[in-house]
Write an enzyme that holds these catalytic residues in place. Structure first.
Site, PDB file in Angstrom:
ATOM      1  N   GLY A  94       0.887  -1.199   0.073  1.00  0.00           N
ATOM      2  CA  GLY A  94       0.077   0.015   0.021  1.00  0.00           C
ATOM      3  C   GLY A  94       0.815   1.250  -0.014  1.00  0.00           C
ATOM      4  N   GLY A  96       2.648   3.499   1.417  1.00  0.00           N
ATOM      5  CA  GLY A  96       2.952   3.861   2.798  1.00  0.00           C
ATOM      6  C   GLY A  96       3.823   5.195   2.989  1.00  0.00           C
ATOM      7  N   LYS A 117       4.651  12.066  -3.564  1.00  0.00           N
ATOM      8  CA  LYS A 117       5.459  10.653  -2.830  1.00  0.00           C
ATOM      9  C   LYS A 117       6.445  11.335  -1.846  1.00  0.00           C
ATOM     10  CE  LYS A 117       8.380   7.044  -4.518  1.00  0.00           C
ATOM     11  NZ  LYS A 117       8.871   6.349  -5.744  1.00  0.00           N
ATOM     12  N   ASP A 129       8.589   5.797   8.111  1.00  0.00           N
ATOM     13  CA  ASP A 129       8.374   7.098   8.453  1.00  0.00           C
ATOM     14  C   ASP A 129       7.362   8.001   7.373  1.00  0.00           C
ATOM     15  OD1 ASP A 129      10.037   7.488   6.365  1.00  0.00           O
ATOM     16  OD2 ASP A 129      11.570   8.701   7.586  1.00  0.00           O
ATOM     17  N   ARG A 180       4.029  13.167  -8.511  1.00  0.00           N
ATOM     18  CA  ARG A 180       4.321  12.196  -9.758  1.00  0.00           C
ATOM     19  C   ARG A 180       2.646  12.116 -10.514  1.00  0.00           C
ATOM     20  NH1 ARG A 180       6.420   6.167  -8.323  1.00  0.00           N
ATOM     21  NH2 ARG A 180       4.306   5.865  -7.409  1.00  0.00           N
ATOM     22  N   ASP A 256       4.284  -4.989  -7.214  1.00  0.00           N
ATOM     23  CA  ASP A 256       3.601  -3.713  -6.798  1.00  0.00           C
ATOM     24  C   ASP A 256       4.401  -2.584  -7.641  1.00  0.00           C
ATOM     25  OD1 ASP A 256       5.986  -4.921  -5.287  1.00  0.00           O
ATOM     26  OD2 ASP A 256       5.711  -2.568  -4.574  1.00  0.00           O
ATOM     27  N   ASN A 257       5.226  -2.885  -8.430  1.00  0.00           N
ATOM     28  CA  ASN A 257       5.897  -1.845  -9.431  1.00  0.00           C
ATOM     29  C   ASN A 257       5.602  -2.271 -10.639  1.00  0.00           C
ATOM     30  OD1 ASN A 257       7.085  -0.486  -7.003  1.00  0.00           O
ATOM     31  ND2 ASN A 257       9.025  -1.503  -7.093  1.00  0.00           N
TER      32      ASN A 257
HETATM   33  P1  AMP Z   1       8.862   1.075  -3.023  1.00  0.00           P
HETATM   34  O1  AMP Z   1      10.508   0.513  -2.734  1.00  0.00           O
HETATM   35  O2  AMP Z   1       8.952   2.471  -3.010  1.00  0.00           O
HETATM   36  O3  AMP Z   1       8.348   0.223  -4.270  1.00  0.00           O
HETATM   37  O4  AMP Z   1       8.037   0.740  -1.745  1.00  0.00           O
HETATM   38  C1  AMP Z   1       7.870  -0.315  -1.482  1.00  0.00           C
HETATM   39  C2  AMP Z   1       6.738  -0.542  -0.351  1.00  0.00           C
HETATM   40  O5  AMP Z   1       7.379   0.162   1.001  1.00  0.00           O
HETATM   41  C3  AMP Z   1       5.587   0.479  -0.644  1.00  0.00           C
HETATM   42  O6  AMP Z   1       4.431   0.077   0.110  1.00  0.00           O
HETATM   43  C4  AMP Z   1       5.910   1.838  -0.209  1.00  0.00           C
HETATM   44  O7  AMP Z   1       4.851   2.756   0.236  1.00  0.00           O
HETATM   45  C5  AMP Z   1       6.749   1.374   1.249  1.00  0.00           C
HETATM   46  N1  AMP Z   1       7.546   2.429   1.629  1.00  0.00           N
HETATM   47  C6  AMP Z   1       8.765   2.796   1.014  1.00  0.00           C
HETATM   48  N2  AMP Z   1       9.549   3.691   1.876  1.00  0.00           N
HETATM   49  C7  AMP Z   1       8.571   4.068   3.083  1.00  0.00           C
HETATM   50  C8  AMP Z   1       8.667   4.988   4.077  1.00  0.00           C
HETATM   51  N3  AMP Z   1       9.727   5.555   4.282  1.00  0.00           N
HETATM   52  N4  AMP Z   1       7.539   4.938   4.886  1.00  0.00           N
HETATM   53  C9  AMP Z   1       6.743   4.128   4.654  1.00  0.00           C
HETATM   54  N5  AMP Z   1       6.496   3.176   3.799  1.00  0.00           N
HETATM   55  C10 AMP Z   1       7.304   3.089   2.837  1.00  0.00           C
HETATM   56 MG    MG Z   2       6.807   0.940  -5.258  1.00  0.00          MG
END
Ligand code: AMP
Ligand code: MG
Length: 497
Positions: A94, A96, A117, A129, A180, A256-257
Site C-alpha cells: 500500500g 506507505g 510521494k 516514516d 508524480r 507492486d512496481n
Molecule cells: P518502493 O520501494 O518505493 O516500491 O516501496 C515499497 C513499499 O514500501 C511501498 O508500500 C511503499 O509505500 C513502502 N515504503 C517505502 N518507503 C517507505 C517509508 N519511508 N515509509 C513508509 N512506507 C514506505
Molecule cells: Mg513501489
C-alpha cells in the site's frame, strides 16, 4: 526559479473516481504538514500539457499543495491499498509514503493521477516514516523524464519540493516530496490485494473500473477480464522490449512496481547499462540477480502470471478452464516481446525489411559487444555516425567480419545511405542518463543547492535522439559539459554522455 509570495490559481481540476470504489481498496488520508516547502524542480512543459499555470505552481499556494500543506478544493486525498511479490515473496504493502491527491482532468479530457510521494505516514506505512529524501526524488524526476524523452511509456514528474525537515536514514538527509503524474497507479499488486483480501465483487468492481479507465474499447465485450489480461500482457511486453532496446534496467520489478497501464513506475535503483553485459544488476539488495538486465522479460512474465492468477475467479467459474485461458493469453507475451524487440533491433541497425538471418546478425553483434565489453549505447551510436573507427571494436577480427555482413545486409533493402541514417538516429539515443552524470547532478543539487547541473542534464535528456542539437543545448554549462556528438566522433573512447 521565480517564486511568488501571493497565491495564483493553478488550474487544478480534480475528480476522485477511485474513492468511489469499495473502501477496502484505499484509505482517506491527510498528507502530513511539512515545515517549509520549497520548490526546487518544476516541469514547466508538463504543467502546460496538464493545463496548469506555471506561475500558480510557483506561488505560495501552489507550493503549499505540492508540499502537502494545502489540499485544493474539491479533492479528498487517499492512500491506495495494494499487495505485491517483493523479490518473489508475497506481502501486504500500500501507499506507505504517498498520497493520491486526486485525478486531475486536463483541458483535453485526460484523467491523470496526481500523487505526492514522500508526504507522510498513512495506514499502510508499516514501520516506515512515510517520508522520502531529496536525492532519490530528484533521481526519479530525472530518470522518468529521460524515459519520456526516449519515447518509453512512464509516469511523469511534475515537481520536487524540499520539506525543510530532516529525514533520518543511514545519516540525516533533507526531506523532499515528488509530485508524480500517472495515467493511474493501479498495479498488478492492486489486483493481488483485491483477490487475496477482498470479496469477489470487490475484485470485479476494481477490474471494471480499470477497464473503463484504461481499456474502454473492451468494455461490454464477451470476455472483458481475459481481454484486459491480454492488453496488459501486450503493453508490458512492449514496454520491457523498449527497456531492453535502450539498455534500461529497472532494478526492482516487484509486482507492486508493475502498472496495469503499461507505464514504467517507481524509479529506485534503476540505471542504464554501460558495457554490454546481460547479467548487469544495479540494485545492491538484488544479490541473486533476480532483476538483472537479461532477466527482465522473464520477470515480466512472472509478474503477469501473478496478475492472471488474481483474475482467475473473474475469467471462468471453472478454475481449470480459467487457468487454461490465462495460460493461452500469457503466451502472447513472448510473441509481442520478440516482435517489438526484433523490429527495434533492426531499426537500431538501419534495417526496415525482414530476413530470416536477422536474429543471428543481431545476436552476433551483441556477443561481440559482450566479449569486448563494448559500451551498449556508444556502440550503436558509433554505428550511426560512422564513428566505429574510434571504438575498441574497430580492430577486432570478428567485428570487421560482422561489419561487412551488416553492410551487405543493408544493401538488400531499398533505402539510401541517408535514409538508413535517419532510421538509425531515431532508434539509437545519442544521450542517455549515465549514472555518473545523474550522480553529478544530484550531488550539486543536494550538497551545494546548485540545480544548474540537473537543469542542463534534463535539457539534454529531453531530446536524446537529436544528434545535431546536442552541442547547442548542452555545452552552455561550463563545469559539466556534455560533449557534442561531433566531438564524440573524435573523442570516441571517452565516456561522454
Ligand atoms: P518502493 O520501494 O518505493 O516500491 O516501496 C515499497 C513499499 O514500501 C511501498 O508500500 C511503499 O509505500 C513502502 N515504503 C517505502 N518507503 C517507505 C517509508 N519511508 N515509509 C513508509 N512506507 C514506505
Ligand atoms: Mg513501489
Amino acid at each position: 526559479m521565480n517564486i511568488t509570495d501571493e497565491s495564483i490559481p493553478v488550474g487544478w481540476n480534480f475528480d476522485n473516481s477511485y474513492s468511489r470504489l469499495p473502501e477496502k481498496l484505499f484509505s482517506h488520508i491527510e498528507p502530513k504538514m511539512v515545515r517549509s516547502p520549497r520548490l526546487v524542480a518544476l516541469n514547466a512543459s508538463l504543467a502546460v500539457k496538464l493545463g496548469l499555470a506555471k506561475e500558480g505552481l510557483q506561488s505560495a499556494g501552489g507550493i503549499a499543495t505540492l508540499g502537502g500543506n494545502e489540499i485544493p478544493n474539491k479533492t479528498k486525498p487517499i492512500a491506495q491499498a495494494y499487495a505485491g511479490h517483493q523479490f518473489g515473496y508475497f506481502t501486504m504493502l500500500g501507499d506507505g509514503r504517498a498520497a493520491l491527491l486526486g485525478e486531475h482532468i486536463t483541458p483535453s479530457g485526460e484523467r491523470l493521477d496526481i500523487q505526492l510521494k514522500g508526504s507522510g505516514k498513512t495506514p499502510y506505512s508499516r514501520g516506515g516514516d512515510g517520508r522520502a529524501t531529496l536525492g532519490p526524488m530528484l533521481r526519479e524526476y530525472i530518470i522518468s523524464e529521460a524515459m519520456h524523452g526516449l519515447g518509453i511509456p512512464t509516469t511523469r514528474s511534475l515537481a520536487v519540493v524540499t520539506t525543510g525537515e530532516i529525514v533520518n536514514r543511514e545519516k540525516p538527509l533533507p526531506g523532499a516530496i515528488l509530485t508524480r503524474v500517472a495515467t493511474s497507479h493501479i498495479r498488478v499488486g492492486t489486483f493481488q490485494y483485491a483477490a487475496k483480501w477482498g470479496k469477489l465483487e470487490e475484485l470485479r468492481i476494481l477490474a471494471d473500473y480499470t477497464i473503463k479507465r484504461h481499456f474502454p474499447e473492451i468494455e461490454g465485450t464477451e470476455q472483458p477480464y481475459l481481454s484486459m489480461l491480454q492488453e496488459v500482457v501486450e503493453r508490458q511486453a512492449n514496454l520491457i522490449a523498449k527497456w531492453q532496446l535502450v539498455g534500461f534496467i529497472h532494478g526492482v520489478m516487484n509486482t507492486d512496481n508493475m502498472t496495469i497501464s503499461g507505464e514504467t513506475i517507481d524509479y529506485g535503483p534503476c540505471a542504464f547499462m554501460d558495457n554490454y553485459d546481460p547479467a548487469t544488476v544495479f540494485s545492491s539488495i538484488d544479490r541473486e540477480g533476480r532483476y538483472a538486465y537479461e532477466n527482465q522479460p522473464r520477470i515480466g512474465v512472472w509478474n503477469l502470471v501473478a496478475f492472471g492468477e488474481a483474475l482467475l475467479p473473474l475469467i471462468h467459474e471453472n478454475e481449470n478452464q480459467a487457468i487454461e485461458l490465462v495460460q493461452q493469453t500469457l503466451s502472447r507475451f513472448s510473441e509481442v516481446f520478440q516482435e517489438t524487440w526484433m523490429n527495434g533491433m533492426r531499426a537500431k541497425l538501419g534495417i526496415i525489411n525482414k530476413e530470416d538471418d536477422d536474429e543471428s546478425l543481431i545476436g552476433d553483434l551483441l556477443n561481440i559487444m559482450e566479449s569486448y565489453q563494448a559500451d551498449y549505447t556508444n556502440t550503436f551510436r558509433a554505428l550511426t555516425t560512422n564513428g566505429i573507427a574510434n571504438t575498441g571494436l574497430a580492430d577486432k577480427k570478428e567485428f570487421t567480419l560482422w561489419y561487412q555482413q551488416w553492410k551487405e545486409r543493408l544493401s538488400r533493402q531499398d533505402l539510401s545511405e541517408q535514409e538508413i541514417k535517419v532510421v538509425m538516429r531515431k532508434s539509437n539515443p545519442a544521450i542517455i542518463p549515465r549514472n555518473h552524470r545523474v550522480e553529478e547532478a544530484l550531488e550539486a543539487a543536494v550538497e551545494k543547492n546548485d540545480y544548474s547541473v540537473m537543469d542542463s542534464l534534463l535539457q539534454a535528456l529531453s531530446k536524446p535522439y537529436a544528434y545535431n542539437q546536442i552541442r547547442k543545448s548542452t555545452l552552455n554549462h561550463q563545469s559539466h559539459p556534455i560533449v557534442s556528438i561531433e566531438l564524440f566522433v573524435v573523442l570516441d573512447r571517452i565516456d561522454l554522455c
